[in-house]
Design a protein around this motif. Structure first.
Motif, PDB file in Angstrom:
ATOM      1  N   VAL A   1       0.699  -0.964  -0.176  1.00 50.64           N
ATOM      2  CA  VAL A   1       0.198   0.081  -0.395  1.00 50.64           C
ATOM      3  C   VAL A   1       0.592   1.333  -0.111  1.00 50.64           C
ATOM      4  O   VAL A   1       1.434   1.871   0.843  1.00 50.64           O
ATOM      5  N   ASN A   2       0.796   2.074  -1.371  1.00 47.78           N
ATOM      6  CA  ASN A   2       1.370   2.883  -1.143  1.00 47.78           C
ATOM      7  C   ASN A   2       1.147   4.304  -0.447  1.00 47.78           C
ATOM      8  O   ASN A   2       1.165   5.429  -1.731  1.00 47.78           O
ATOM      9  N   GLN A   3       0.777   4.059   0.559  1.00 46.75           N
ATOM     10  CA  GLN A   3       0.028   5.764   0.641  1.00 46.75           C
ATOM     11  C   GLN A   3       1.048   6.552   1.697  1.00 46.75           C
ATOM     12  O   GLN A   3       1.664   6.088   2.508  1.00 46.75           O
TER      13      GLN A   3
ATOM     14  N   ALA B   1       4.585  -3.588  -8.801  1.00 44.73           N
ATOM     15  CA  ALA B   1       4.462  -2.774 -10.133  1.00 44.73           C
ATOM     16  C   ALA B   1       5.623  -1.624  -9.079  1.00 44.73           C
ATOM     17  O   ALA B   1       4.925  -1.547  -8.023  1.00 44.73           O
ATOM     18  N   MET B   2       5.966   0.087 -10.114  1.00 39.54           N
ATOM     19  CA  MET B   2       5.874   1.106  -9.526  1.00 39.54           C
ATOM     20  C   MET B   2       4.740   1.951  -8.801  1.00 39.54           C
ATOM     21  O   MET B   2       3.744   2.020 -10.029  1.00 39.54           O
TER      22      MET B   2
ATOM     23  N   THR C   1      -2.515   1.042  -4.279  1.00 44.82           N
ATOM     24  CA  THR C   1      -1.617  -0.624  -3.739  1.00 44.82           C
ATOM     25  C   THR C   1      -2.482  -1.559  -5.085  1.00 44.82           C
ATOM     26  O   THR C   1      -2.665  -1.729  -5.642  1.00 44.82           O
ATOM     27  N   GLY C   2      -0.562  -2.073  -5.394  1.00 46.62           N
ATOM     28  CA  GLY C   2       0.140  -3.348  -6.234  1.00 46.62           C
ATOM     29  C   GLY C   2       0.485  -4.815  -4.853  1.00 46.62           C
ATOM     30  O   GLY C   2       0.611  -4.560  -3.911  1.00 46.62           O
ATOM     31  N   SER C   3       0.101  -5.629  -5.771  1.00 49.64           N
ATOM     32  CA  SER C   3       0.311  -7.344  -5.309  1.00 49.64           C
ATOM     33  C   SER C   3       0.626  -7.387  -6.499  1.00 49.64           C
ATOM     34  O   SER C   3       1.358  -7.909  -7.864  1.00 49.64           O
TER      35      SER C   3
END
Ligand SMILES: [Cu+2]
Length: 238
Positions: free
Chosen positions: A146-148, A196-197, A203-205
């Motif tokens: 999670v890129n928060q 992924a970037m 959010t990426g899995s």
């Protein structure tokens, strides 16, 4: 009979010339009218020769003027050919990229995960919120990153097969892969799994099989982030 007669007449003419004894000039000069005819013929022949020479000189002059034109025309046709060749070679060299910005890695599997785990980015620093993680060995895990963050920066999560020595090589390979937003290129050595970037807020899995028991680093390969300390330690247990 008639053939003999003509022959005899021919003999008589030749004999008459020889009988004169003088040269043919004396015989010609003797007759006034033949001399004027001869001069006239000579003058006429000279005029014809002049006309022929003038006409023949005019034709080669035309050829000389038209000759440089064909040599000048192939030059413009030859120049567009080299310009067309590099245009054709450019699209063939363009596809050589490091792949797409998508999850990957040598341990990625397409299997139902037995376990899920969530990792978050630090809200106000170039770092992961969790700098340590523990997982069982030989287990299919889906990791959600999670890129928060409040910095509005991009991050990814990359698991490497070792410590900082291995991580530096993976990080360098990824930072040279600008075409795929700095994720590791396909088949990068010692890159076990990566998301992924992600833009801020995404959010990426990635689903992968955990490696043998040991300690492994996970890093972010966006340029400068790993060197700024964006990394964590995965401990794989028996
Ligand atoms: Cu990052």
């Amino acid at each position: 009979m008639s053939w003999r007669g003509s022959g005899s007449g021919f003999r008589s003419r030749s004999s008459s010339r020889s009988s004169n004894g003088g040269s043919s000039f004396s015989g010609g000069s003797a007759g006034g009218p033949p001399l004027s005819v001869m001069i006239g013929l000579a003058l006429g022949a000279g005029l014809i020769m002049l006309i022929v020479m003038i006409a023949s000189n005019a034709n080669p002059g035309g050829f000389v003027a038209s000759a440089p034109r064909p040599t000048a025309t192939p030059r413009p046709t030859a120049t567009p050919r080299p310009t067309a060749a590099p245009v054709a070679s450019q699209p063939t060299s363009a596809p050589a990229t490091g792949g797409a910005n998508e999850p990957g890695g040598s341990n990625v599997v397409n299997e139902t995960p037995a376990q899920t785990v969530e990792i978050r980015a630090a809200p106000d620093a170039l770092a992961f919120a969790q700098t340590s993680l523990t997982l069982p060995a030989n287990t299919v895990v889906r990791l959600d990153f999670v890129n928060q963050n409040n910095l509005g920066v991009q991050h990814n999560w990359v698991l490497v097969n070792g410590g900082d020595d291995v991580a530096a090589a993976v990080n360098n390979a990824a930072q040279n892969n600008a075409d795929a937003l700095f994720v590791p290129p396909p088949d990068t050595p010692n890159a076990l799994a990566w998301t992924a970037m992600l833009n801020a807020g995404q959010t990426g899995s990635v689903t992968f099989r955990t490696p043998a028991p040991g300690t492994y680093l996970y890093i972010c390969t966006f340029p400068g982030h790993y060197l700024a300390g964006m990394k964590g330690t995965l401990t794989v247990t028996q």
